[in-house]
Design an enzyme around this catalytic site. Structure first.
Site, PDB file in Angstrom:
ATOM      1  N   HIS A 299      35.484 -14.331  98.441  1.00 47.84           N
ATOM      2  CA  HIS A 299      34.687 -13.531  99.360  1.00 47.84           C
ATOM      3  C   HIS A 299      34.746 -14.125 100.761  1.00 47.84           C
ATOM      4  O   HIS A 299      34.748 -15.340 100.938  1.00 47.84           O
ATOM      5  CB  HIS A 299      33.230 -13.452  98.904  1.00 47.84           C
ATOM      6  N   MET A 300      34.819 -13.237 101.747  1.00 43.69           N
ATOM      7  CA  MET A 300      34.791 -13.660 103.141  1.00 43.69           C
ATOM      8  C   MET A 300      33.383 -13.442 103.700  1.00 43.69           C
ATOM      9  O   MET A 300      32.779 -12.390 103.482  1.00 43.69           O
ATOM     10  CB  MET A 300      35.794 -12.861 103.975  1.00 43.69           C
TER      11      MET A 300
END
EC number: 3.6.1.71
Length: 380
Positions: A299-300
């Site tokens: 996840h960013m």
């Protein structure tokens, strides 16, 4: 007495462990209790990748405590939730965690059927065997005289428990695979195994993001490739996570095939930030990944630099977003474009214990409360 011990053994056998492929590319593999099972490039798993050894992993299940010890035997890496397993060392695999057999590929999980850890059920289902000479049961013979009054109370509770259990009319063959015969012990165990099978698989805390991707209260937007969610415990006024829909446990498992996906993730994050900055020009954003993510599913982070949040409480929270531990999304893309893989940053965990410093003026701070006050007044 022989019958009594047979019944106890049958109770022990009600818990079973299985290894299943997340992509259903092969049948479920039974893992007997405390018996080492070797997996790798074998017909049973259908793996043909030559980077996977024929004896890649040794799995030893503990059906009573419901976990599996995973020992890496092969030369190439294997991972549990994106964390490498050291060669010739064992790591613990829990229900709900992802096991990648080699190089971040071939995701598998383990699950357990039965209710061995339900001690109340075991006591309720083991029948009492009367003796010839007295009206005492076999279990009474091993209890001292002063404790028998307490036993009568527990027997009454057991009768109440048994009266509430409705027997299952017919055993469902769908909950047991071809190599597993139905247990004759308890219909309650069968029902519990069936309900466990229907229940969501996101059990371990590290799998929380996968459950969040399906939570309508957290989902902000999505398309064919990604899902955007609000961080459940935001560390700033604006804090979103962008996750791919494909199963990618961490940035370490990325390849050049994922470059376009990463660019799309960054573009979506920049669009979110632009919507805010159009209304509030003073707000700043950063887009990036943690060097060693604690949550499975890559996840960013899209996070504003005000860090105004009640969830921001510890030094590790602060350092994970204000030191080199927070890797810019553009750096990850550049590493893949130039070297074909993402750098190994496991040694950077020491940065989480660095002294507190303001992310703007770099002035040292005594503790979190003083840091928060300083951030409110600090200018660029």
């Amino acid at each position: 007495m022989r019958i009594f011990y047979r019944l106890l053994k049958m109770a022990d056998d009600t818990v079973k462990c299985y290894l299943e492929c997340c992509k259903s590319s092969h049948p479920k593999l039974p893992l007997p209790h405390n018996v080492p099972v070797i997996i790798g490039r074998t017909p049973e798993l259908g793996i043909t990748d030559k980077l996977c050894s024929r004896s890649q992993l040794e799995l030893t299940s503990n059906c009573y405590k419901r976990y599996v010890l995973v020992k890496r035997l092969g030369a190439n890496t294997s991972q549990i939730n994106g964390i490498d397993i050291e060669k010739n060392k064992s790591s613990r695999l829990e229900e709900g965690q992802d096991l990648h057999v080699v190089n971040g590929k071939f995701p598998h999980r383990v699950y357990f059927t039965g209710c061995q850890n339900d001690t109340k059920t075991e006591k309720a289902v083991v029948p009492k065997l009367p003796t010839k000479s007295t009206g005492l049961t076999k279990s009474d013979l091993f209890i001292k005289q002063p404790e028998r009054k307490k036993l009568k109370v527990s027997e009454n509770k057991s009768k109440v428990l048994n009266s509430k259990i409705k027997p299952q009319e017919k055993f469902s063959s769908e909950s047991v695979y071809a190599f597993d015969s139905p247990s004759p012990m308890s219909s309650r165990c069968e029902k519990k195994a069936e309900s466990n099978k229907r229940a969501p698989t996101h059990k371990h805390w590290s799998q929380g993001l996968k459950a969040a991707m399906e939570d309508p209260e957290l989902v902000v937007q999505e398309d064919e490739q990604i899902v955007v969610i609000k961080d459940k415990y935001p560390k700033a006024k604006y804090h979103w996570l962008i996750l791919p829909k494909d199963s990618i446990s961490s940035t370490k498992n990325l390849s050049t095939d994922n470059i376009e996906l990463l660019k799309h993730i960054l573009k979506v994050g920049q669009e979110l930030a632009t919507e805010v900055m159009d209304k509030q020009p003073d707000v700043e954003f950063r887009f990036g990944y943690h060097a060693v993510a604690s949550m499975s599913q890559m996840h960013m982070h899209v996070i504003s630099q005000d860090f105004q949040s009640s969830s921001f409480k510890t030094k590790k929270h602060w350092n994970s977003f204000t030191t080199d531990y927070f890797v810019d999304a553009t750096d990850i893309i550049n590493e893949l474009e130039t070297g074909g893989k993402v750098k190994d940053r496991r040694t950077m965990t020491s940065l989480l214990n660095e002294p507190l410093k303001c992310h703007r003026c770099k002035k040292p701070q005594k503790n979190i409360p003083t840091l928060k006050k300083h951030i409110d007044s600090c200018q660029k």
